[in-house]
Design a protein around this motif. Structure first.
Motif, PDB file in Angstrom:
ATOM      1  N   ARG A 162      45.979   5.913 -11.578  1.00  0.00           N
ATOM      2  CA  ARG A 162      45.380   7.121 -10.979  1.00  0.00           C
ATOM      3  C   ARG A 162      43.925   7.265 -11.421  1.00  0.00           C
ATOM      4  NH1 ARG A 162      48.324  12.047 -12.565  1.00  0.00           N
ATOM      5  NH2 ARG A 162      47.342  13.108 -10.824  1.00  0.00           N
ATOM      6  N   GLY A 163      43.671   6.967 -12.683  1.00  0.00           N
ATOM      7  CA  GLY A 163      42.303   7.075 -13.197  1.00  0.00           C
ATOM      8  C   GLY A 163      41.355   6.115 -12.499  1.00  0.00           C
ATOM      9  N   LEU A 164      41.819   4.891 -12.308  1.00  0.00           N
ATOM     10  CA  LEU A 164      40.973   3.883 -11.671  1.00  0.00           C
ATOM     11  C   LEU A 164      40.735   4.207 -10.194  1.00  0.00           C
ATOM     12  CD1 LEU A 164      39.436   1.220 -11.790  1.00  0.00           C
ATOM     13  CD2 LEU A 164      41.612   0.011 -11.508  1.00  0.00           C
ATOM     14  N   LEU A 165      41.785   4.678  -9.532  1.00  0.00           N
ATOM     15  CA  LEU A 165      41.632   5.031  -8.116  1.00  0.00           C
ATOM     16  C   LEU A 165      40.683   6.230  -7.962  1.00  0.00           C
ATOM     17  CD1 LEU A 165      42.686   4.075  -5.381  1.00  0.00           C
ATOM     18  CD2 LEU A 165      44.556   5.721  -5.600  1.00  0.00           C
ATOM     19  N   ALA A 166      40.836   7.193  -8.863  1.00  0.00           N
ATOM     20  CA  ALA A 166      39.956   8.371  -8.811  1.00  0.00           C
ATOM     21  C   ALA A 166      38.504   7.950  -8.992  1.00  0.00           C
ATOM     22  CB  ALA A 166      40.365   9.374  -9.899  1.00  0.00           C
ATOM     23  N   GLN A 167      38.284   7.029  -9.927  1.00  0.00           N
ATOM     24  CA  GLN A 167      36.913   6.556 -10.180  1.00  0.00           C
ATOM     25  C   GLN A 167      36.376   5.825  -8.952  1.00  0.00           C
ATOM     26  OE1 GLN A 167      36.514   3.154 -12.778  1.00  0.00           O
ATOM     27  NE2 GLN A 167      34.868   4.166 -13.905  1.00  0.00           N
ATOM     28  N   THR A 168      37.223   4.996  -8.350  1.00  0.00           N
ATOM     29  CA  THR A 168      36.796   4.216  -7.172  1.00  0.00           C
ATOM     30  C   THR A 168      36.402   5.131  -6.018  1.00  0.00           C
ATOM     31  OG1 THR A 168      38.298   2.465  -7.821  1.00  0.00           O
ATOM     32  CG2 THR A 168      37.543   2.422  -5.531  1.00  0.00           C
ATOM     33  N   LEU A 169      37.196   6.197  -5.818  1.00  0.00           N
ATOM     34  CA  LEU A 169      36.958   7.066  -4.664  1.00  0.00           C
ATOM     35  C   LEU A 169      36.012   8.227  -4.985  1.00  0.00           C
ATOM     36  CD1 LEU A 169      40.627   7.228  -3.333  1.00  0.00           C
ATOM     37  CD2 LEU A 169      38.723   5.993  -2.284  1.00  0.00           C
ATOM     38  N   GLY A 170      35.675   8.376  -6.264  1.00  0.00           N
ATOM     39  CA  GLY A 170      34.797   9.481  -6.650  1.00  0.00           C
ATOM     40  C   GLY A 170      35.452  10.839  -6.464  1.00  0.00           C
ATOM     41  N   VAL A 171      36.763  10.906  -6.770  1.00  0.00           N
ATOM     42  CA  VAL A 171      37.480  12.188  -6.668  1.00  0.00           C
ATOM     43  C   VAL A 171      38.099  12.485  -8.032  1.00  0.00           C
ATOM     44  CG1 VAL A 171      38.019  11.853  -4.223  1.00  0.00           C
ATOM     45  CG2 VAL A 171      39.678  11.101  -5.952  1.00  0.00           C
ATOM     46  N   PRO A 172      38.469  13.754  -8.282  1.00  0.00           N
ATOM     47  CA  PRO A 172      39.149  14.045  -9.546  1.00  0.00           C
ATOM     48  C   PRO A 172      40.557  13.457  -9.548  1.00  0.00           C
ATOM     49  CG  PRO A 172      38.639  16.075  -8.339  1.00  0.00           C
ATOM     50  CD  PRO A 172      38.245  14.941  -7.454  1.00  0.00           C
ATOM     51  N   VAL A 173      41.015  13.107 -10.727  1.00  0.00           N
ATOM     52  CA  VAL A 173      42.328  12.474 -10.826  1.00  0.00           C
ATOM     53  C   VAL A 173      43.426  13.407 -10.327  1.00  0.00           C
ATOM     54  CG1 VAL A 173      42.936  13.104 -13.222  1.00  0.00           C
ATOM     55  CG2 VAL A 173      43.551  10.856 -12.363  1.00  0.00           C
ATOM     56  N   ARG A 174      43.220  14.716 -10.424  1.00  0.00           N
ATOM     57  CA  ARG A 174      44.244  15.667  -9.971  1.00  0.00           C
ATOM     58  C   ARG A 174      44.464  15.615  -8.460  1.00  0.00           C
ATOM     59  NH1 ARG A 174      39.846  18.718 -11.401  1.00  0.00           N
ATOM     60  NH2 ARG A 174      38.736  19.618  -9.636  1.00  0.00           N
ATOM     61  N   PRO A 191      51.556  -1.571  -9.336  1.00  0.00           N
ATOM     62  CA  PRO A 191      51.127  -0.206  -9.001  1.00  0.00           C
ATOM     63  C   PRO A 191      51.006  -0.107  -7.480  1.00  0.00           C
ATOM     64  CG  PRO A 191      49.377  -1.453 -10.150  1.00  0.00           C
ATOM     65  CD  PRO A 191      50.444  -2.426  -9.791  1.00  0.00           C
ATOM     66  N   ASP A 192      51.735   0.840  -6.882  1.00  0.00           N
ATOM     67  CA  ASP A 192      51.955   0.832  -5.436  1.00  0.00           C
ATOM     68  C   ASP A 192      51.252   2.024  -4.779  1.00  0.00           C
ATOM     69  OD1 ASP A 192      52.990   0.699  -2.892  1.00  0.00           O
ATOM     70  OD2 ASP A 192      55.080   1.030  -3.488  1.00  0.00           O
ATOM     71  N   ILE A 193      50.233   1.727  -3.985  1.00  0.00           N
ATOM     72  CA  ILE A 193      49.485   2.832  -3.344  1.00  0.00           C
ATOM     73  C   ILE A 193      49.968   3.108  -1.914  1.00  0.00           C
ATOM     74  CG2 ILE A 193      47.389   2.381  -4.710  1.00  0.00           C
ATOM     75  CD1 ILE A 193      46.193   1.322  -1.978  1.00  0.00           C
ATOM     76  N   THR A 194      51.078   2.482  -1.503  1.00  0.00           N
ATOM     77  CA  THR A 194      51.529   2.640  -0.110  1.00  0.00           C
ATOM     78  C   THR A 194      51.624   4.106   0.308  1.00  0.00           C
ATOM     79  OG1 THR A 194      52.874   0.671  -0.466  1.00  0.00           O
ATOM     80  CG2 THR A 194      53.317   1.954   1.530  1.00  0.00           C
ATOM     81  N   HIS A 195      52.163   4.946  -0.592  1.00  0.00           N
ATOM     82  CA  HIS A 195      52.396   6.349  -0.230  1.00  0.00           C
ATOM     83  C   HIS A 195      51.443   7.295  -0.940  1.00  0.00           C
ATOM     84  CE1 HIS A 195      56.092   5.118   1.816  1.00  0.00           C
ATOM     85  NE2 HIS A 195      56.272   4.303   0.784  1.00  0.00           N
ATOM     86  N   THR A 196      50.410   6.727  -1.555  1.00  0.00           N
ATOM     87  CA  THR A 196      49.495   7.561  -2.341  1.00  0.00           C
ATOM     88  C   THR A 196      48.666   8.458  -1.423  1.00  0.00           C
ATOM     89  OG1 THR A 196      49.359   5.815  -3.985  1.00  0.00           O
ATOM     90  CG2 THR A 196      47.625   7.481  -4.044  1.00  0.00           C
ATOM     91  N   THR A 197      48.504   9.704  -1.873  1.00  0.00           N
ATOM     92  CA  THR A 197      47.651  10.621  -1.133  1.00  0.00           C
ATOM     93  C   THR A 197      46.504  11.106  -2.015  1.00  0.00           C
ATOM     94  OG1 THR A 197      49.015  12.509  -1.762  1.00  0.00           O
ATOM     95  CG2 THR A 197      49.519  11.481   0.357  1.00  0.00           C
ATOM     96  N   VAL A 198      45.412  11.448  -1.353  1.00  0.00           N
ATOM     97  CA  VAL A 198      44.254  12.028  -2.027  1.00  0.00           C
ATOM     98  C   VAL A 198      44.000  13.370  -1.347  1.00  0.00           C
ATOM     99  CG1 VAL A 198      41.821  11.720  -2.588  1.00  0.00           C
ATOM    100  CG2 VAL A 198      43.312   9.718  -2.429  1.00  0.00           C
ATOM    101  N   PRO A 202      46.361  10.236   3.321  1.00  0.00           N
ATOM    102  CA  PRO A 202      46.785   8.905   2.876  1.00  0.00           C
ATOM    103  C   PRO A 202      45.599   8.119   2.315  1.00  0.00           C
ATOM    104  CG  PRO A 202      47.596   9.369   5.081  1.00  0.00           C
ATOM    105  CD  PRO A 202      46.650  10.479   4.738  1.00  0.00           C
ATOM    106  N   VAL A 203      45.791   7.550   1.121  1.00  0.00           N
ATOM    107  CA  VAL A 203      44.681   6.834   0.494  1.00  0.00           C
ATOM    108  C   VAL A 203      44.288   5.610   1.310  1.00  0.00           C
ATOM    109  CG1 VAL A 203      45.987   5.287  -1.025  1.00  0.00           C
ATOM    110  CG2 VAL A 203      43.759   6.117  -1.752  1.00  0.00           C
ATOM    111  N   LEU A 204      45.271   5.053   2.018  1.00  0.00           N
ATOM    112  CA  LEU A 204      44.959   3.841   2.796  1.00  0.00           C
ATOM    113  C   LEU A 204      43.912   4.142   3.869  1.00  0.00           C
ATOM    114  CD1 LEU A 204      48.541   2.282   2.992  1.00  0.00           C
ATOM    115  CD2 LEU A 204      46.567   1.428   1.692  1.00  0.00           C
ATOM    116  N   ASP A 205      43.874   5.385   4.350  1.00  0.00           N
ATOM    117  CA  ASP A 205      42.869   5.759   5.356  1.00  0.00           C
ATOM    118  C   ASP A 205      41.469   5.856   4.735  1.00  0.00           C
ATOM    119  OD1 ASP A 205      45.004   5.946   7.006  1.00  0.00           O
ATOM    120  OD2 ASP A 205      44.946   8.142   7.230  1.00  0.00           O
ATOM    121  N   LEU A 206      41.423   6.150   3.433  1.00  0.00           N
ATOM    122  CA  LEU A 206      40.126   6.385   2.778  1.00  0.00           C
ATOM    123  C   LEU A 206      39.549   5.118   2.160  1.00  0.00           C
ATOM    124  CD1 LEU A 206      41.169   9.611   0.829  1.00  0.00           C
ATOM    125  CD2 LEU A 206      39.889   9.497   2.975  1.00  0.00           C
TER     126      LEU A 206
END
Ligand code: NAD
Ligand code: LMR
Length: 329
Positions: A162-174, A191-198, A202-206
């Protein structure tokens, strides 16, 4: 009400961090009194005694009692939670598998002592590596204790992801939800981002806008970075992760006791879900409901994801076979 928490390896680095967070109420909540049992080996007793002096000096109002011992039966007596941290940490250049034989012998006797003296509702969280297989060994030795009570920590991996994804997307980890870890707490983990949301999207869209070829980024950057973060910490700090590991352990137990609103990750016993052989302790997407971990069912990993899951599970099977050959399960 006072809860008894036994921490093995309490004189070590993670133990030191865990003791203070637990006594402060971060794990069980601001109204729950705590009795701490510090279990060490003779060489670690002085460090545990020093930590106990400091705990006294911190004057935690929730801390009712501290006991230090090198006898596992005394250490687990009446324990509601066992945090099995004590183990030999991995040094530079060592793989977690190298630790199987060294640590295997610790967790069988501790499982037996848990069965003999812990409270009926004991919940066990294994942190010491190789965590999944150490949990398997402890569970196998704990006759009469349901295997569902034995878990291993993969929350640190999820927090890292979550920390790495937040850093990559420039969003807060929450903002980031549903990022489960599958398999082993090792370099094979998925680590599976298939269903991850931001923030619900859907994170896959971003991600495509940010990283271009998402599959290549996952394979070449994201997954290896998360899966080898432990080794990166060892390389940079000179010893394995401590505060982040203790923090993830607090997250794991807090959620187990108080429940989750969404998915998280924990290594729990398989009943055959997602092709994971029954009896293995493998990380899954889970929810905690009424004090029990429940594997999230009905997901449909695509062929690529299933291959990743299968590869990590194959490593767990190999670890199980290795400790079986040593007579440990
Ligand atoms: P450390 O060496 O600082 O402390 C380990 C402590 O365990 C020592 O005080 C030692 O005396 C004690 N110990 C050894 N055998 C014991 C036994 N049989 N009973 C009770 N105590 C015993 O190590 P650390 O940095 O605190 O790390 C502890 C473990 O946690 C290592 O195995 C490490 O690889 C693992 N770890 C796991 C994760 C995770 O996410 N699962 C993360 C970080 C570290
Ligand atoms: C971690 O993930 O930081 C720990 O498991 C330590 C290690 O050996 O990688």
């Amino acid at each position: 009400m006072t809860t008894t928490v036994t921490i093995t390896g309490a004189g070590g680095q993670i133990g030191y961090a865990l003791l203070f967070r637990t006594a402060a109420g971060d794990m069980l909540g601001p109204d729950e009194h705590v009795r701490l049992r510090l279990l060490e080996i003779p060489q670690g007793m002085a460090a545990a005694e020093g930590a106990a002096l400091e705990l006294q000096d911190a004057a935690f109002e929730l801390l009712d009692d501290i006991e230090i011992t090198d006898d596992a039966t005394v250490g687990f007596d009446g324990a509601d939670h066992a945090l099995l941290v004590g183990a030999r940490p991995r040094g530079p250049g060592m793989e977690r598998g190298d630790l199987l034989a060294a640590n295997g012998g610790i967790f069988g006797p501790q499982g037996a002592a848990i069965a003999a003296s812990a409270a009926p509702g004991i919940r066990v969280t294994v942190v010491g590596n190789p965590a999944n297989t150490n949990a398997l060994i402890a569970a196998a030795a704990a006759e009469g204790v349901p295997t569902e009570r034995f878990t291993a920590l993969t929350r640190l991996d999820e927090n890292r992801a979550r920390g790495l994804l937040a850093q990559t997307l420039g969003v807060p980890v929450r903002s980031i939800h549903r990022l489960p870890i599958w398999g082993n707490h090792s370099a094979t983990q998925f680590p599976d981002i298939t269903h991850t949301t931001v923030d619900g999207r859907p994170v896959l869209d971003l991600l495509a806008a940010q990283v271009g070829d998402v599959r290549a980024w996952l394979e070449e950057t994201f997954i290896p970075r998360v899966a080898t973060r432990g080794a990166e910490i060892i390389r940079v700090r000179g010893s394995s992760s401590v505060a982040s590991a203790a923090s993830a352990t607090i997250d794991h137990v807090r959620d187990w006791v108080h429940g989750t609103v969404d998915w998280t990750s924990a290594a729990v016993v398989s009943h055959g879900e997602y092709g994971v052989p029954e009896g293995l302790i493998s990380s899954f997407p889970v929810r905690a409901i009424d004090g029990e971990w429940r594997i999230v069912e009905g997901l449909k990993p695509d062929a690529w994801a299933q291959t990743r899951i299968d590869a990590s599970v194959a490593e767990l099977v190999a670890e199980r076979d290795a400790v079986r050959a040593l007579g440990l399960v």
